[in-house]
Structure formats: structure tokens, C-alpha cells
Design a protein around this motif. Sequence first.
Motif, PDB file in Angstrom:
ATOM      1  N   MET A   1       0.670  -1.150   0.055  1.00  0.00           N
ATOM      2  CA  MET A   1       0.120  -0.209  -0.141  1.00  0.00           C
ATOM      3  C   MET A   1       1.101   1.342  -0.022  1.00  0.00           C
ATOM      4  O   MET A   1       1.626   1.370   0.759  1.00  0.00           O
ATOM      5  N   THR A   2       0.501   2.140  -0.618  1.00  0.00           N
ATOM      6  CA  THR A   2       1.104   3.560  -0.800  1.00  0.00           C
ATOM      7  C   THR A   2       0.774   4.380   0.290  1.00  0.00           C
ATOM      8  O   THR A   2      -0.335   4.601   0.680  1.00  0.00           O
ATOM      9  N   ALA A   3       1.821   4.983   1.031  1.00  0.00           N
ATOM     10  CA  ALA A   3       1.364   5.860   1.993  1.00  0.00           C
ATOM     11  C   ALA A   3       1.032   7.286   1.332  1.00  0.00           C
ATOM     12  O   ALA A   3       1.398   7.691   0.143  1.00  0.00           O
ATOM     13  N   ILE A   4       0.030   7.949   2.054  1.00  0.00           N
ATOM     14  CA  ILE A   4      -0.508   9.009   1.339  1.00  0.00           C
ATOM     15  C   ILE A   4       0.278  10.143   1.814  1.00  0.00           C
ATOM     16  O   ILE A   4       0.914  10.437   3.014  1.00  0.00           O
ATOM     17  N   GLN A   5       0.628  10.969   0.678  1.00  0.00           N
ATOM     18  CA  GLN A   5       1.886  12.026   0.904  1.00  0.00           C
ATOM     19  C   GLN A   5       1.284  13.338   0.158  1.00  0.00           C
ATOM     20  O   GLN A   5       0.447  13.253  -0.740  1.00  0.00           O
ATOM     21  N   PRO A   6       1.451  14.580   0.990  1.00  0.00           N
ATOM     22  CA  PRO A   6       1.192  15.851   0.391  1.00  0.00           C
ATOM     23  C   PRO A   6       1.624  15.667  -1.237  1.00  0.00           C
ATOM     24  O   PRO A   6       2.953  15.309  -1.322  1.00  0.00           O
ATOM     25  N   GLY A   7       1.078  16.382  -1.996  1.00  0.00           N
ATOM     26  CA  GLY A   7       1.245  16.369  -3.143  1.00  0.00           C
ATOM     27  C   GLY A   7       0.719  15.487  -4.352  1.00  0.00           C
ATOM     28  O   GLY A   7       0.811  15.499  -5.629  1.00  0.00           O
ATOM     29  N   GLN A   8       0.401  14.247  -3.639  1.00  0.00           N
ATOM     30  CA  GLN A   8      -0.284  13.290  -4.744  1.00  0.00           C
ATOM     31  C   GLN A   8      -1.630  13.601  -5.178  1.00  0.00           C
ATOM     32  O   GLN A   8      -2.197  14.407  -4.347  1.00  0.00           O
ATOM     33  N   THR A   9      -1.771  13.421  -6.185  1.00  0.00           N
ATOM     34  CA  THR A   9      -3.209  13.640  -7.051  1.00  0.00           C
ATOM     35  C   THR A   9      -4.103  12.155  -7.213  1.00  0.00           C
ATOM     36  O   THR A   9      -3.193  11.241  -7.389  1.00  0.00           O
ATOM     37  N   TYR A  10      -5.250  12.208  -6.875  1.00  0.00           N
ATOM     38  CA  TYR A  10      -6.246  11.217  -7.073  1.00  0.00           C
ATOM     39  C   TYR A  10      -7.089  11.555  -7.979  1.00  0.00           C
ATOM     40  O   TYR A  10      -7.634  12.824  -8.105  1.00  0.00           O
ATOM     41  N   ARG A  11      -7.938  10.633  -8.657  1.00  0.00           N
ATOM     42  CA  ARG A  11      -9.121  10.526  -9.255  1.00  0.00           C
ATOM     43  C   ARG A  11     -10.219  10.275  -8.787  1.00  0.00           C
ATOM     44  O   ARG A  11     -10.280   8.964  -8.157  1.00  0.00           O
ATOM     45  N   SER A  12     -11.612  10.576  -8.921  1.00  0.00           N
ATOM     46  CA  SER A  12     -12.622  10.060  -8.531  1.00  0.00           C
ATOM     47  C   SER A  12     -13.000   8.732  -9.223  1.00  0.00           C
ATOM     48  O   SER A  12     -13.134   8.674 -10.417  1.00  0.00           O
ATOM     49  N   THR A  13     -13.403   7.760  -8.312  1.00  0.00           N
ATOM     50  CA  THR A  13     -13.855   6.475  -8.948  1.00  0.00           C
ATOM     51  C   THR A  13     -15.411   6.671  -9.281  1.00  0.00           C
ATOM     52  O   THR A  13     -15.700   5.537  -9.893  1.00  0.00           O
ATOM     53  N   SER A  14     -16.046   7.588  -9.070  1.00  0.00           N
ATOM     54  CA  SER A  14     -17.473   7.576  -9.094  1.00  0.00           C
ATOM     55  C   SER A  14     -17.525   7.506 -10.797  1.00  0.00           C
ATOM     56  O   SER A  14     -16.955   8.016 -11.417  1.00  0.00           O
ATOM     57  N   ASN A  15     -18.764   7.190 -11.230  1.00  0.00           N
ATOM     58  CA  ASN A  15     -19.133   6.843 -12.583  1.00  0.00           C
ATOM     59  C   ASN A  15     -19.978   8.363 -13.015  1.00  0.00           C
ATOM     60  O   ASN A  15     -20.755   8.487 -14.076  1.00  0.00           O
ATOM     61  N   ARG A  16     -20.168   9.250 -11.958  1.00  0.00           N
ATOM     62  CA  ARG A  16     -20.858  10.555 -12.373  1.00  0.00           C
ATOM     63  C   ARG A  16     -19.808  11.595 -12.708  1.00  0.00           C
ATOM     64  O   ARG A  16     -19.705  12.636 -12.111  1.00  0.00           O
ATOM     65  N   HIS A  17     -18.893  11.383 -13.773  1.00  0.00           N
ATOM     66  CA  HIS A  17     -18.229  12.561 -14.355  1.00  0.00           C
ATOM     67  C   HIS A  17     -18.849  13.370 -15.112  1.00  0.00           C
ATOM     68  O   HIS A  17     -19.887  13.117 -15.783  1.00  0.00           O
ATOM     69  N   HIS A  18     -18.172  14.543 -15.145  1.00  0.00           N
ATOM     70  CA  HIS A  18     -18.619  15.800 -16.170  1.00  0.00           C
ATOM     71  C   HIS A  18     -18.385  15.396 -17.631  1.00  0.00           C
ATOM     72  O   HIS A  18     -17.098  14.796 -17.436  1.00  0.00           O
TER      73      HIS A  18
END
Length: 86
Positions: A1-18
Motif C-alpha cells: 500500500m502506498t502511503a498518503i503524501q502531500p502532493g499526490q493526486t487522486y481521481r474520483s472512482t464515481s461514474n458520475r463524471h462531468h
Amino acid sequence: MTAIQPGQTYRSTSNRHHPVDGPTRVKVVSKPYPGALGYGQVDIVTLTKSGREVRHRRIEASQLHATATTRDGQPRRTGYVLEAGQ
């Protein structure tokens, strides 16, 4: 598992995208705060398509995932997944 660090970017897994902008992207701006159950919270900002940081807020660290699949190999339907290359 990757540790959460400042500067990391994440994307939503939701299927309700713009339809134009795609999935919501967020950036971690603080290290996780410890919590009673070990998960804690983390400060994030939403990233606009141009990269501008908006909507500063705190979420549960358990909503940030290193992979797009669960332990059982099923696609995640909630939370945010770490973007490739981080």
C-alpha cells in the motif's frame, strides 16, 4: 500500500463524471491526521482542468486508495484512486 503524501493526486472512482472535464481530481495538501481507529483525515483540494486548486476540505483518509480495484479484484465504486506514476 502506498502511503498518503502531500502532493499526490487522486481521481474520483464515481461514474458520475462531468462530460467535458472527466473525473474529479483532488490533490493531497497535508499529511494524514491520526484518528481514533488509525485512519484519520487528510486535507485535500479539488483540481480544475487547468490545474487550479479550489475547494479546500478535509476527508477521511480511508477514501484514498492506491489501486482502482478492491482486494477481490472488483472495480472500486467510491472514493478516489491514486493517479498513475505517483
